[in-house]
Design a protein around this motif. Structure first.
Motif, PDB file in Angstrom:
ATOM      1  N   GLU A 236       5.818  12.028   8.399  1.00  0.00           N
ATOM      2  CA  GLU A 236       4.985  11.063   7.981  1.00  0.00           C
ATOM      3  C   GLU A 236       4.929  11.008   6.691  1.00  0.00           C
ATOM      4  OE1 GLU A 236       0.190  10.177   8.033  1.00  0.00           O
ATOM      5  OE2 GLU A 236       0.993  11.204   9.884  1.00  0.00           O
ATOM      6  N   ILE A 237       5.218  10.004   5.956  1.00  0.00           N
ATOM      7  CA  ILE A 237       5.101   9.928   4.295  1.00  0.00           C
ATOM      8  C   ILE A 237       3.801   9.318   3.807  1.00  0.00           C
ATOM      9  CG2 ILE A 237       6.344   8.773   2.152  1.00  0.00           C
ATOM     10  CD1 ILE A 237       8.689   8.736   4.077  1.00  0.00           C
ATOM     11  N   THR A 238       3.051   9.771   2.910  1.00  0.00           N
ATOM     12  CA  THR A 238       1.825   9.164   2.325  1.00  0.00           C
ATOM     13  C   THR A 238       2.308   8.400   1.268  1.00  0.00           C
ATOM     14  OG1 THR A 238       0.811  11.431   3.259  1.00  0.00           O
ATOM     15  CG2 THR A 238      -0.500   9.851   1.563  1.00  0.00           C
ATOM     16  N   ALA A 239       1.984   7.102   1.445  1.00  0.00           N
ATOM     17  CA  ALA A 239       2.311   6.212   0.209  1.00  0.00           C
ATOM     18  C   ALA A 239       1.311   6.432  -0.929  1.00  0.00           C
ATOM     19  CB  ALA A 239       2.161   4.808   0.736  1.00  0.00           C
ATOM     20  N   VAL A 240       2.000   6.293  -2.025  1.00  0.00           N
ATOM     21  CA  VAL A 240       1.362   6.524  -3.352  1.00  0.00           C
ATOM     22  C   VAL A 240       1.437   5.416  -4.097  1.00  0.00           C
ATOM     23  CG1 VAL A 240       1.245   7.960  -5.518  1.00  0.00           C
ATOM     24  CG2 VAL A 240       2.001   8.778  -3.483  1.00  0.00           C
ATOM     25  N   PRO A 241       0.017   4.708  -4.553  1.00  0.00           N
ATOM     26  CA  PRO A 241       0.009   3.410  -5.202  1.00  0.00           C
ATOM     27  C   PRO A 241       0.645   3.638  -6.739  1.00  0.00           C
ATOM     28  CG  PRO A 241      -2.361   4.558  -4.892  1.00  0.00           C
ATOM     29  CD  PRO A 241      -1.189   5.508  -4.070  1.00  0.00           C
ATOM     30  N   GLN A 242       1.096   2.596  -7.254  1.00  0.00           N
ATOM     31  CA  GLN A 242       1.445   2.415  -8.510  1.00  0.00           C
ATOM     32  C   GLN A 242       2.532   3.140  -8.766  1.00  0.00           C
ATOM     33  OE1 GLN A 242      -0.680   1.290 -11.573  1.00  0.00           O
ATOM     34  NE2 GLN A 242      -2.074   0.500 -10.305  1.00  0.00           N
ATOM     35  N   THR A 243       3.657   3.078  -7.901  1.00  0.00           N
ATOM     36  CA  THR A 243       5.009   3.510  -8.002  1.00  0.00           C
ATOM     37  C   THR A 243       6.039   2.657  -7.856  1.00  0.00           C
ATOM     38  OG1 THR A 243       4.737   4.288  -5.725  1.00  0.00           O
ATOM     39  CG2 THR A 243       4.074   6.048  -7.420  1.00  0.00           C
ATOM     40  N   PRO A 244       7.055   2.813  -8.267  1.00  0.00           N
ATOM     41  CA  PRO A 244       8.081   1.767  -7.921  1.00  0.00           C
ATOM     42  C   PRO A 244       8.296   1.534  -6.360  1.00  0.00           C
ATOM     43  CG  PRO A 244       8.882   3.291  -9.584  1.00  0.00           C
ATOM     44  CD  PRO A 244       7.555   3.794  -9.197  1.00  0.00           C
ATOM     45  N   GLU A 245       9.147   0.556  -6.073  1.00  0.00           N
ATOM     46  CA  GLU A 245       9.249   0.430  -4.663  1.00  0.00           C
ATOM     47  C   GLU A 245      10.060   1.323  -3.874  1.00  0.00           C
ATOM     48  OE1 GLU A 245      10.867  -3.293  -1.795  1.00  0.00           O
ATOM     49  OE2 GLU A 245      11.459  -3.254  -3.978  1.00  0.00           O
ATOM     50  N   TYR A 246      10.984   1.971  -4.698  1.00  0.00           N
ATOM     51  CA  TYR A 246      11.948   3.007  -4.028  1.00  0.00           C
ATOM     52  C   TYR A 246      11.239   4.553  -3.698  1.00  0.00           C
ATOM     53  CZ  TYR A 246      13.014   4.553  -8.773  1.00  0.00           C
ATOM     54  OH  TYR A 246      12.977   5.016  -9.821  1.00  0.00           O
ATOM     55  N   VAL A 247      10.178   4.436  -4.511  1.00  0.00           N
ATOM     56  CA  VAL A 247       9.348   5.714  -4.338  1.00  0.00           C
ATOM     57  C   VAL A 247       8.481   5.506  -2.827  1.00  0.00           C
ATOM     58  CG1 VAL A 247       7.808   7.251  -5.082  1.00  0.00           C
ATOM     59  CG2 VAL A 247       9.046   6.403  -6.620  1.00  0.00           C
ATOM     60  N   LYS A 248       8.710   6.087  -2.132  1.00  0.00           N
ATOM     61  CA  LYS A 248       8.083   6.046  -0.724  1.00  0.00           C
ATOM     62  C   LYS A 248       6.621   6.683  -0.699  1.00  0.00           C
ATOM     63  CE  LYS A 248       9.582   3.677   2.192  1.00  0.00           C
ATOM     64  NZ  LYS A 248       9.746   2.208   1.881  1.00  0.00           N
ATOM     65  N   GLY A 249       6.508   7.776  -1.346  1.00  0.00           N
ATOM     66  CA  GLY A 249       5.124   8.434  -1.315  1.00  0.00           C
ATOM     67  C   GLY A 249       5.670   9.873  -1.265  1.00  0.00           C
ATOM     68  N   VAL A 250       4.614  10.635  -0.731  1.00  0.00           N
ATOM     69  CA  VAL A 250       4.744  12.167  -0.794  1.00  0.00           C
ATOM     70  C   VAL A 250       4.517  12.639   0.699  1.00  0.00           C
ATOM     71  CG1 VAL A 250       3.986  12.344  -2.996  1.00  0.00           C
ATOM     72  CG2 VAL A 250       2.356  12.396  -1.299  1.00  0.00           C
ATOM     73  N   ILE A 251       5.139  13.663   0.813  1.00  0.00           N
ATOM     74  CA  ILE A 251       5.145  14.634   2.068  1.00  0.00           C
ATOM     75  C   ILE A 251       4.586  15.789   1.890  1.00  0.00           C
ATOM     76  CG2 ILE A 251       7.006  13.316   3.488  1.00  0.00           C
ATOM     77  CD1 ILE A 251       8.673  15.770   2.769  1.00  0.00           C
TER      78      ILE A 251
END
Lengths: 171, 529
Positions: A47-62
């Motif tokens: 599961e990847i937790t999306a992070v706002p205010q980041t570029p599109e290729y940054v899916k988030g954090v795990i």
């Protein structure tokens, strides 16, 4: 003349230095290689937790065993078409050298293939054109088992201001 | 001319009537002539008698006067026995009786003469009375009796003459008789000539008409003969046809019986078929059950395949995880450097195993997928089979119904065939009747032919009778011969007549036969009318 020969020599030796084990993976039906020492871990999709205010290729954090690692989608990073994540989709956790020191990051690839030992003779320098990628991302082109594998310089791929930006995501 | 249109009976009636009228005229003329002769003769006889009477009376009075004179001469000595009344004397009796009226009727010229005679006659008889009384009888006789006597005598003479003038004389009588005879002769001759003319024209007219009629009759008889020949042949062919029909009907009847047997067999077969169809239906139901069971089994297999697929997925997952682990191990080994070389080999082996497991899982998965596909196909096929089975069931139902209908139709057919059989029997009967009728009609037409030939003979006879010798004389002779014999046995006559007709004339080679020979009648019968 000798300078040119010397440069070729230097380049050849540099390529020889790149001889070693590579972790190969596929991305949009093309094979890529990563220096194995850069790889920390290979994990399946989670599961990847999306992070706002980041570029599109940054899916988030795990959350990897208590550590928060930022994840980027290499397809998007390379400007390729986005693809659904499947069973074979993996996250390769790499350790890149940034200005602030080594940073661990997750890279989403289509699938992980194997750990390959590539001879220095099989490695050729990256061509100045003929690929979508910027030259500085590529260590060289490896010929192995009749196929071409693009050896990525993952530090360069991921060292940019974005990385610096997202690095702060991982505590 | 209107004469041609007058019927024969009217012609005969008219001719005979005219002739009879002439005869009647002749008779009347004869009768009247003879009657006048008789009257004249009677008149003559009466006149003669009157003349005699008057002469007698004259003589009587002369005698009376003589007697008176004798009486006078005797001087009245003699006995006076003379008739003194003028009514008492013979003449007076006649004069004042019926005699005078008869005479006057006979001869009207006598009336004045007889009237004149009354006075002198009275005076004459009165003179006798005066003489008897008087003294001078001679004077009275001379002065009175004598002149009166002369007067009476003269008047009687005159009366005789008058009466004679009224009486027909013998010459006149003879002349009248001659006239009468001549008249009778003339009228009789005229009547004869007229009658002959009428007879001639009448016989000619009748003969003409009869000849025409006999010609027509002859033609008609011939036509009737040909027609009856045709009728005979056609009725014979009809009879033949009827018998052929009867034979055909018999064939039809036997065919019908065969058909009836076939229909019965059909009925039985249809019933058997019905039974078999019902049996098949039951079996089909069993098969249907089996198919359904098969379908259920296949569905179970399919679901099992799904389960297996899940398991294989698990295996694949495990293989993938193992692969990841092996890769991680390889990464770790690399990181360990030379120390991790052995470990790297192990990791590689593990990875290989994981790869193989994944491959096997994939193969199994493919196989399972194939199986599932096959199962799907099988299921579809079973579904199709089921649909077809349902169709088959419907068809079987239809077949059942149709077979039932066939069975009932066969029964109906059998019934109808019975009816047809009955009808054919009836037809057979009628055909037999027809055959009999046709044969009867054939024989009747043969008879008709014979009769027509006879009729022809009779017509020829009639022709001969009417027109005398005709061309068909010999034929007529033969035909007459044939019909006279043919009356007793008609079929033989019919058979014999045409043959005889065609025979050459043996009996009369001369070819001349007089009508008198044919008709045994006196020629006068026709001549007289």
């Amino acid at each position: 003349m000798s300078q040119a020969a010397r440069q070729i020599q230097q380049e050849a030796s540099a390529l020889h230095e790149k001889e070693g084990k590579y972790l190969t993976f596929t991305l949009a039906q093309e094979d890529y290689g990563l220096e194995i020492l850069k790889v920390r871990e290979i994990i399946g999709m989670m599961e990847i937790t999306a992070v706002p205010q980041t570029p599109e290729y940054v899916k988030g954090v795990i959350n990897l065993r208590g550590r928060v690692i930022p994840v980027i989608d290499l397809r998007l990073k390379f400007g390729l078409e986005a693809a659904e994540y499947g069973e074979r989709t993996c996250i390769i956790v790499v350790e890149v050298q940034s200005e602030v020191g080594p940073v661990q990051m997750g890279v989403v690839v289509d699938s992980v293939s194997e750990v390959l030992n590539i001879n220095g003779d099989d490695i050729e320098p990256a061509p100045s054109f003929g690929t979508r990628l910027k030259n500085q991302f590529i260590l060289g082109i490896a010929k192995a088992k009749g196929t071409i594998k693009i050896l990525l310089d993952i530090d360069r791929v991921l060292t940019s201001e974005e990385i610096t930006g997202i690095d702060s995501l991982g505590g | 001319m209107g004469w041609q249109n007058v019927t024969i009976s009217k012609k005969i009636l008219l001719g005979l009537g005219l002739t009879l009228a002439l005869l009647g005229l002749l008779g009347i003329v004869s009768y009247m002539g003879v009657g006048r002769l008789v009257l004249d003769a009677e008149n003559m006889i009466q006149g003669n008698r009157l003349d005699g009477l008057l002469a007698q009376k004259e003589v009587d009075h002369l005698k009376w006067a003589d007697k008176l004179l004798e009486y006078v001469a005797s001087g009245k000595t003699q006995k006076f026995d003379l008739v003194t009344d003028d009514h008492e004397c013979a003449f007076g009796l006649w004069y004042y009786g019926a005699g005078r009226k008869d005479a006057e009727r006979m001869a009207p010229g006598l009336i004045p003469v007889l009237k004149e005679i009354e006075e002198p006659h009275r005076l004459l008889h009165q003179s006798a009375l005066e003489i008897n009384k008087s003294d001078q009888p001679l004077d009275i006789y001379n002065n009175k009796s004598r002149p009166n006597l002369i007067k009476v005598q003269a008047l009687l003479q005159k009366a005789r003459q008058v009466s004679k003038s009224h009486i027909i004389g013998e010459e006149a009588l003879a002349a009248a008789a001659v006239t009468t005879r001549r008249n009778i002769m003339v009228i009789g001759l005229a009547a004869m000539v007229f009658g002959l003319l009428i007879a001639f024209f009448m016989s000619r007219g009748i003969a003409k008409a009869l000849t025409g009629i006999t010609h027509q009759l002859e033609e008609a008889a011939e036509q009737v003969a040909t027609a009856s020949d045709q009728v005979s042949s056609s009725s014979q062919s009809l009879a033949q046809g009827a018998s052929e029909q009867a034979a055909s009907l018999e064939e039809t009847s036997s065919s019908l019986e065969m058909i009836a047997a076939t229909v019965k067999q059909n009925t039985l077969n249809a019933e058997e078929c019905n039974r078999l169809v019902i049996l098949t239906n039951e079996k089909t139901r069993d098969v249907h059950k089996s198919i359904r069971a098969t379908k259920a089994s296949m569905e179970t297999i399919a679901s099992s395949g799904d389960s297996i697929k899940k398991i294989i997925k698990n295996i694949d997952e495990i293989a993938f995880q193992t692969n990841l682990l092996a890769l991680n191990a390889a990464v770790e080994a690399a990181r360990a450097g030379q120390a991790g070389a052995g470990f790297a080999v192990v990791a590689d082996e593990v990875r290989n195993l994981a790869q193989r497991a994944a491959e096997a899982a994939k193969t199994t998965d493919d196989l399972i997928g194939e199986t599932a596909q096959h199962i799907q196909i099988g299921s579809n096929q079973i579904q199709e089979t089921l649909t077809k089975f349902y169709d088959m069931g419907d068809s079987a139902k239809k077949v059942n119904q149709l077979v039932g209908e066939i069975a009932s139709a066969s029964l109906e057919q059998a019934r109808e065939i019975d009816v047809i059989n009955k009808a054919s029997r009836e037809m057979d009967r009628i055909v037999q009747q027809n055959a009999a009728s046709a044969e009867e009609s054939a024989s009747a037409s043969q008879e008709l032919t014979a009769q027509s030939h006879q009729m022809k003979g009779i017509v020829d006879d009639l022709m001969t009778m009417v027109a005398g010798n005709v061309n068909g004389q010999h034929q007529e002779k033969n035909d007459r011969h044939s019909y006279r014999h043919g009356l007793t046995a008609i079929p033989q006559g019919f058979a014999a007549a045409p043959r005889k007709r065609n025979m050459p004339m043996h009996e009369h080679p001369s070819g001349e036969v007089l009508p008198e020979q044919v008709i045994p009648l006196d020629g006068d019968t026709f001549k007289k009318s």
